[in-house]
Design a protein around this motif. Sequence first.
Motif, short mmCIF file in Angstrom:
data_model
loop_
_atom_site.label_atom_id
_atom_site.label_comp_id
_atom_site.label_asym_id
_atom_site.label_seq_id
_atom_site.Cartn_x
_atom_site.Cartn_y
_atom_site.Cartn_z
N ASP A 239 0.64 -1.00 0.23
CA ASP A 239 -0.08 -0.02 0.57
C ASP A 239 0.88 1.20 0.34
O ASP A 239 1.50 1.33 0.89
N LEU A 266 -3.94 -1.01 -3.94
CA LEU A 266 -2.34 -1.77 -3.39
C LEU A 266 -1.78 -2.33 -4.43
O LEU A 266 -2.37 -1.73 -5.85
N ASP A 286 9.23 -11.22 5.10
CA ASP A 286 9.34 -10.29 4.33
C ASP A 286 10.56 -9.28 3.97
O ASP A 286 10.28 -8.49 3.49
N LYS A 308 3.70 0.62 2.54
CA LYS A 308 2.91 -0.46 3.69
C LYS A 308 3.31 -1.43 3.62
O LYS A 308 2.69 -2.09 1.54
N VAL A 310 1.37 -5.22 3.06
CA VAL A 310 0.23 -5.46 3.81
C VAL A 310 0.16 -7.05 4.46
O VAL A 310 -0.39 -7.28 4.80
N ARG A 311 0.23 -7.60 2.41
CA ARG A 311 1.00 -9.23 2.98
C ARG A 311 1.47 -9.23 2.45
O ARG A 311 1.98 -9.25 1.13
#
Length: 391
Positions: A239, A266, A286, A308, A310-311
């Motif tokens: 994001d 996204l 990550d 960010k 996010v996933r």
Amino acid sequence: MNGNYIYDVIITGGGIMGSATAYYLSRMAPGLKVAVVERDPSYARASTTLSMSNVRIQFSLKQNIQISQYAFQVLEAFEDEMTVEDRRPRIYFRRDGNLFLVGEENRPAARRAYDLQLSLGCRVQWWSPDQIKERYPLYDTTGILGGTFGPDDGHFDAYAALMAYKAKARSQGVNYLTGDVARIRTAGGRADGVALASGDVLSGGCVVNCGGAWAAQLAGTAGVKLPVIPVKRQVFALDPAVKPEGPLPLTVLLSGLYFRTETGGLILLGKSMEADPVGFNFTWDDQRFMEILWPELAEFVPAWDRLKLVRGWAGLYDVNTLDHNAIIGEWPEIGGLYLATGFSGHGLQQGPAVGRYLAERILKKPVSLDLSIFSPRRILENQPLSEAGIV
Ligand SMILES: Cc1cc2nc3c(=O)[nH]c(=O)nc-3n(C[C@H](O)[C@H](O)[C@H](O)COP(=O)(O)OP(=O)(O)OC[C@H]3O[C@@H](n4cnc5c(N)ncnc54)[C@H](O)[C@@H]3O)c2cc1C
């Protein structure tokens, strides 16, 4: 008490390959008894549902381009064609384009691929750095020579497409079974069915191995050795603080890093790397993004030095180590054993053409698109397909 069930065609694996094949078989030959055996009806680990769902014309092998031309044709009419009674699937096919950056090192290959695509009637454009910048002002085009843009390329909802194939195939009489295929059975040089882990046996004149990253394991049970390995690939959802004005194409940097916009503001991003582990590994971390991919991304899109994570998720490529291309067709040494594997990261878009081709071959019909170049015979003969540039 275990049973023995009789079918004409048994398909192992109900991902995009198995389901598209089942759909075409049942459409071309109503009444044919077709079973699809899938061990996980939630498809949590199927590559089909973990993919980036991209479809592109930008390949450098003629047959791969033709496969995508057919995919475009299918995707345009898909929702109408796959409607079952009043249930119309929605696959959200978006033509946001694909942009492959061109630099000094890949210019000759990019030019060859571009010329071939044009000669086959594809819509593809060669953009200068200024044209790229004008269209996508967030990009820093310093050091690149330009890019090739496919305006028809795009992405769609892979899970929805898979469910649509499955529903349509079932409406045409295909039987989907939940089960784990333990072994492909052979007798007298022919495949004559499969044995399930439950002890049940499905007998039939023809077995189609659509096991994705597990296909080589499955083929091994019939004594067939395939140069296909499962390789973990990760996708990251980001994001960014600064949002692009509109959708971004799937943009492929010279390093191989790629990203595109996704709904909800996204960005989806990934990169295939040498160090990607081989095996049935679905863990996600990550660290790779933070340490390697983010700096690379922020160099090309400086505004994304703030974002960010996010996933993310990991899925498997069924990598064909011989030549990174599909292996499609009957195994020369075992009659009635068909294979569809080795897609090496671009199989989702190949589902329609491969499903149609396999159905035509199994039913001994003339083929609509000759894909014999992908025949498994080249494995026995150790003859890799040669293709320069983008595969
Ligand atoms: C991260 C990632 C990104 C990708 N991005 C793209 C993209 O943008 N565009 C594109 O075209 N392609 C992409 N791909 C590749 C694409 O997803 C695959 O090539 C394609 O989905 C392969 O389909 P399949 O049906 O062969 O395999 P799968 O979808 O994996 O289906 C195989 C099925 O077989 C089942 N199975 C296996 N063994 C057995 C057994 N013994 N018994 C019963 N069932 C069994 C599995 O459960 C599975 O559901 C991507 C892949 C990944 C991982």
